[in-house]
Design a protein around this motif. Structure first.
Motif, PDB file in Angstrom:
ATOM      1  N   THR A  25       0.827  -1.203   0.000  1.00 36.40           N
ATOM      2  CA  THR A  25       0.000   0.000   0.000  1.00 36.40           C
ATOM      3  C   THR A  25       0.861   1.253   0.000  1.00 36.40           C
ATOM      4  OG1 THR A  25      -0.202  -0.177   2.423  1.00 36.40           O
ATOM      5  CG2 THR A  25      -2.023  -1.035   1.092  1.00 36.40           C
ATOM      6  N   PHE A  26       2.015   1.199   0.658  1.00 34.25           N
ATOM      7  CA  PHE A  26       2.946   2.331   0.637  1.00 34.25           C
ATOM      8  C   PHE A  26       3.437   2.593  -0.786  1.00 34.25           C
ATOM      9  CE2 PHE A  26       7.174   4.164   0.658  1.00 34.25           C
ATOM     10  CZ  PHE A  26       7.071   5.194   1.583  1.00 34.25           C
ATOM     11  N   ALA A  27       3.906   1.538  -1.448  1.00 37.98           N
ATOM     12  CA  ALA A  27       4.457   1.694  -2.797  1.00 37.98           C
ATOM     13  C   ALA A  27       3.383   2.096  -3.795  1.00 37.98           C
ATOM     14  CB  ALA A  27       5.130   0.393  -3.240  1.00 37.98           C
ATOM     15  N   GLU A  28       2.212   1.465  -3.692  1.00 43.31           N
ATOM     16  CA  GLU A  28       1.160   1.751  -4.678  1.00 43.31           C
ATOM     17  C   GLU A  28       0.557   3.128  -4.489  1.00 43.31           C
ATOM     18  OE1 GLU A  28      -2.762  -0.150  -6.744  1.00 43.31           O
ATOM     19  OE2 GLU A  28      -2.645   0.172  -4.599  1.00 43.31           O
ATOM     20  N   SER A  29       0.728   3.720  -3.324  1.00 45.27           N
ATOM     21  CA  SER A  29       0.124   5.020  -3.053  1.00 45.27           C
ATOM     22  C   SER A  29       0.995   6.201  -3.478  1.00 45.27           C
ATOM     23  CB  SER A  29      -0.196   5.154  -1.551  1.00 45.27           C
ATOM     24  OG  SER A  29      -1.195   4.234  -1.183  1.00 45.27           O
ATOM     25  N   PHE A  36       3.125   0.957  -9.695  1.00 45.55           N
ATOM     26  CA  PHE A  36       2.177   0.811 -10.790  1.00 45.55           C
ATOM     27  C   PHE A  36       1.784  -0.638 -11.036  1.00 45.55           C
ATOM     28  CE2 PHE A  36       0.703   2.376 -15.024  1.00 45.55           C
ATOM     29  CZ  PHE A  36       0.043   3.491 -14.546  1.00 45.55           C
ATOM     30  N   PHE A  37       2.662  -1.582 -10.709  1.00 39.25           N
ATOM     31  CA  PHE A  37       2.433  -2.985 -11.039  1.00 39.25           C
ATOM     32  C   PHE A  37       2.108  -3.837  -9.808  1.00 39.25           C
ATOM     33  CE2 PHE A  37       5.332  -1.121 -14.129  1.00 39.25           C
ATOM     34  CZ  PHE A  37       4.653  -1.384 -15.320  1.00 39.25           C
ATOM     35  N   LEU A  38       1.910  -3.189  -8.667  1.00 37.43           N
ATOM     36  CA  LEU A  38       1.607  -3.939  -7.444  1.00 37.43           C
ATOM     37  C   LEU A  38       0.106  -4.014  -7.204  1.00 37.43           C
ATOM     38  CD1 LEU A  38       4.348  -2.456  -5.089  1.00 37.43           C
ATOM     39  CD2 LEU A  38       4.350  -4.697  -6.192  1.00 37.43           C
ATOM     40  N   PRO A  39      -0.360  -5.088  -6.557  1.00 44.79           N
ATOM     41  CA  PRO A  39      -1.787  -5.188  -6.244  1.00 44.79           C
ATOM     42  C   PRO A  39      -2.159  -4.260  -5.100  1.00 44.79           C
ATOM     43  CG  PRO A  39      -0.600  -7.033  -5.283  1.00 44.79           C
ATOM     44  CD  PRO A  39       0.408  -6.260  -6.106  1.00 44.79           C
ATOM     45  N   GLY A  73       0.505   2.412   5.522  1.00 46.15           N
ATOM     46  CA  GLY A  73       1.061   2.339   4.176  1.00 46.15           C
ATOM     47  C   GLY A  73       0.385   3.308   3.226  1.00 46.15           C
ATOM     48  N   ALA A  74      -0.942   3.391   3.284  1.00 40.69           N
ATOM     49  CA  ALA A  74      -1.679   4.266   2.375  1.00 40.69           C
ATOM     50  C   ALA A  74      -1.369   5.736   2.629  1.00 40.69           C
ATOM     51  CB  ALA A  74      -3.180   4.008   2.511  1.00 40.69           C
ATOM     52  N   VAL A  75      -1.361   6.144   3.887  1.00 42.19           N
ATOM     53  CA  VAL A  75      -1.151   7.558   4.224  1.00 42.19           C
ATOM     54  C   VAL A  75       0.310   7.962   4.011  1.00 42.19           C
ATOM     55  CG1 VAL A  75      -1.164   9.216   6.122  1.00 42.19           C
ATOM     56  CG2 VAL A  75      -3.100   7.661   5.810  1.00 42.19           C
ATOM     57  N   ALA A  76       1.240   7.142   4.517  1.00 41.16           N
ATOM     58  CA  ALA A  76       2.665   7.479   4.382  1.00 41.16           C
ATOM     59  C   ALA A  76       3.116   7.436   2.925  1.00 41.16           C
ATOM     60  CB  ALA A  76       3.510   6.518   5.217  1.00 41.16           C
ATOM     61  N   GLY A  77       2.636   6.459   2.157  1.00 43.32           N
ATOM     62  CA  GLY A  77       3.012   6.357   0.755  1.00 43.32           C
ATOM     63  C   GLY A  77       2.546   7.558  -0.050  1.00 43.32           C
ATOM     64  N   VAL A 127      -9.454   4.465  -7.811  1.00 43.14           N
ATOM     65  CA  VAL A 127      -9.232   4.229  -9.239  1.00 43.14           C
ATOM     66  C   VAL A 127      -7.846   3.633  -9.433  1.00 43.14           C
ATOM     67  CG1 VAL A 127      -9.209   5.234 -11.551  1.00 43.14           C
ATOM     68  CG2 VAL A 127     -10.699   6.202  -9.773  1.00 43.14           C
ATOM     69  N   PRO A 128      -7.740   2.376  -9.869  1.00 39.92           N
ATOM     70  CA  PRO A 128      -6.423   1.755 -10.074  1.00 39.92           C
ATOM     71  C   PRO A 128      -5.559   2.571 -11.022  1.00 39.92           C
ATOM     72  CG  PRO A 128      -8.175   0.138 -10.289  1.00 39.92           C
ATOM     73  CD  PRO A 128      -8.851   1.476 -10.220  1.00 39.92           C
ATOM     74  N   MET A 129      -4.275   2.525 -10.812  1.00 40.01           N
ATOM     75  CA  MET A 129      -3.259   3.237 -11.595  1.00 40.01           C
ATOM     76  C   MET A 129      -3.278   4.738 -11.324  1.00 40.01           C
ATOM     77  SD  MET A 129      -3.170   1.129 -15.218  1.00 40.01           S
ATOM     78  CE  MET A 129      -4.939   1.110 -15.487  1.00 40.01           C
ATOM     79  N   VAL A 130      -4.481   5.323 -11.306  1.00 40.76           N
ATOM     80  CA  VAL A 130      -4.572   6.757 -11.039  1.00 40.76           C
ATOM     81  C   VAL A 130      -4.072   7.063  -9.642  1.00 40.76           C
ATOM     82  CG1 VAL A 130      -6.160   8.704 -10.732  1.00 40.76           C
ATOM     83  CG2 VAL A 130      -6.418   7.194 -12.689  1.00 40.76           C
ATOM     84  N   ARG A 131      -4.404   6.212  -8.654  1.00 43.44           N
ATOM     85  CA  ARG A 131      -4.001   6.518  -7.275  1.00 43.44           C
ATOM     86  C   ARG A 131      -2.490   6.515  -7.105  1.00 43.44           C
ATOM     87  NH1 ARG A 131      -7.105   2.044  -6.114  1.00 43.44           N
ATOM     88  NH2 ARG A 131      -6.008   0.074  -6.348  1.00 43.44           N
ATOM     89  N   THR A 132      -1.754   5.796  -7.981  1.00 42.92           N
ATOM     90  CA  THR A 132      -0.305   5.780  -7.868  1.00 42.92           C
ATOM     91  C   THR A 132       0.319   7.088  -8.333  1.00 42.92           C
ATOM     92  OG1 THR A 132      -0.311   3.381  -8.227  1.00 42.92           O
ATOM     93  CG2 THR A 132       1.773   4.510  -8.542  1.00 42.92           C
ATOM     94  N   VAL A 133      -0.270   7.705  -9.358  1.00 45.22           N
ATOM     95  CA  VAL A 133       0.310   8.936  -9.908  1.00 45.22           C
ATOM     96  C   VAL A 133      -0.377  10.197  -9.386  1.00 45.22           C
ATOM     97  CG1 VAL A 133       1.015   7.764 -12.007  1.00 45.22           C
ATOM     98  CG2 VAL A 133      -1.204   8.901 -11.941  1.00 45.22           C
ATOM     99  N   LEU A 134      -1.533  10.038  -8.736  1.00 48.08           N
ATOM    100  CA  LEU A 134      -2.291  11.203  -8.285  1.00 48.08           C
ATOM    101  C   LEU A 134      -1.514  12.042  -7.282  1.00 48.08           C
ATOM    102  CD1 LEU A 134      -4.967  12.789  -8.215  1.00 48.08           C
ATOM    103  CD2 LEU A 134      -5.753  11.223  -6.421  1.00 48.08           C
TER     104      LEU A 134
END
Length: 208
Positions: A25-29, A36-39, A73-77, A127-134
């Motif tokens: 969640t850290f990496a994906e956030s 980008f490629f993590l679940p 993970g979500a907040v820190a990432g 939204v997948p993918m978008v949350r990684t770059v947002l």
């Protein structure tokens, strides 16, 4: 030696348990390309299901540990992603040659422009993918630190906790549901892609 597939949620949960939830969640956030490629959705929901599984199931996850790790993970990432974007600016986002990353950056910018900072940071989490770059995009576009931090925390907690709890409630109410994790993950992935398909359809219909 355990072989771990970083793109497979079952493999990550079996190898690392709640710690795997935190790292992914850290990496994906907020970590471009890597995240980008993590679940994300397809890791949190099965983790919740496994928390409700019988004690004989391996891996055995504790609900409170998964909830805490998912939230951290979500907040820190997201905060790290914002700082990378703020200090690296647009060159950081444009450096990649991946068409998928560039398309996701464009969607993130449209989301921020259309809904404003608060709504975009909450909606974009789902939204997948978008949350990684947002979050790097928000930093590059100069979203105020206080505004970003407040709304990304709201979005991150809603996203991470709701998916884990949804999996836990399903696992608690349906016997042996953990035996059907793969079909559940596939269905969740299909549902999570619906916003992207809808956006692509609107873009295709938009006059040039």
């Amino acid at each position: 030696m355990i072989a771990v597939d970083p793109t497979d949620s079952a493999s990550l949960l079996a190898a690392f348990g709640a710690l795997g939830v935190l790292v992914v969640t850290f990496a994906e956030s907020g970590l471009l390309v890597v995240g980008f490629f993590l679940p994300g959705d397809t890791l949190l929901f099965p983790a919740g299901v496994l928390c409700a599984a019988s004690a004989r199931h391996v891996p055995r996850l504790e609900l409170w540990q998964v909830l805490v790790c998912a939230a951290v993970g979500a907040v820190a990432g997201a905060q790290v992603g914002y700082l990378l974007g703020r200090h690296g600016g647009r060159p950081l986002l444009a450096r990649t040659s991946s068409r998928r990353v560039r398309a996701a950056v464009a969607r993130a910018e449209r989301l921020l422009a259309r809904y404003g900072y608060g709504k975009a940071l909450v909606i974009g989490r789902f939204v997948p993918m978008v949350r990684t770059v947002l979050h790097p995009a928000a930093g590059a576009l100069g979203v105020p630190v206080r505004t970003f931090t407040c709304w990304q925390c709201v979005g991150g907690l809603l996203w991470s906790q709701s998916l884990v709890l949804a999996g836990y409630l399903l696992g608690s109410s349906v016997a042996h549901v953990d035996a059907y994790l793969l079909p559940l993950v596939a269905a969740l992935l299909a549902l999570s892609l619906l916003p992207l398909l809808a956006e692509a359809h609107r873009t295709r219909k938009r006059p040039r």
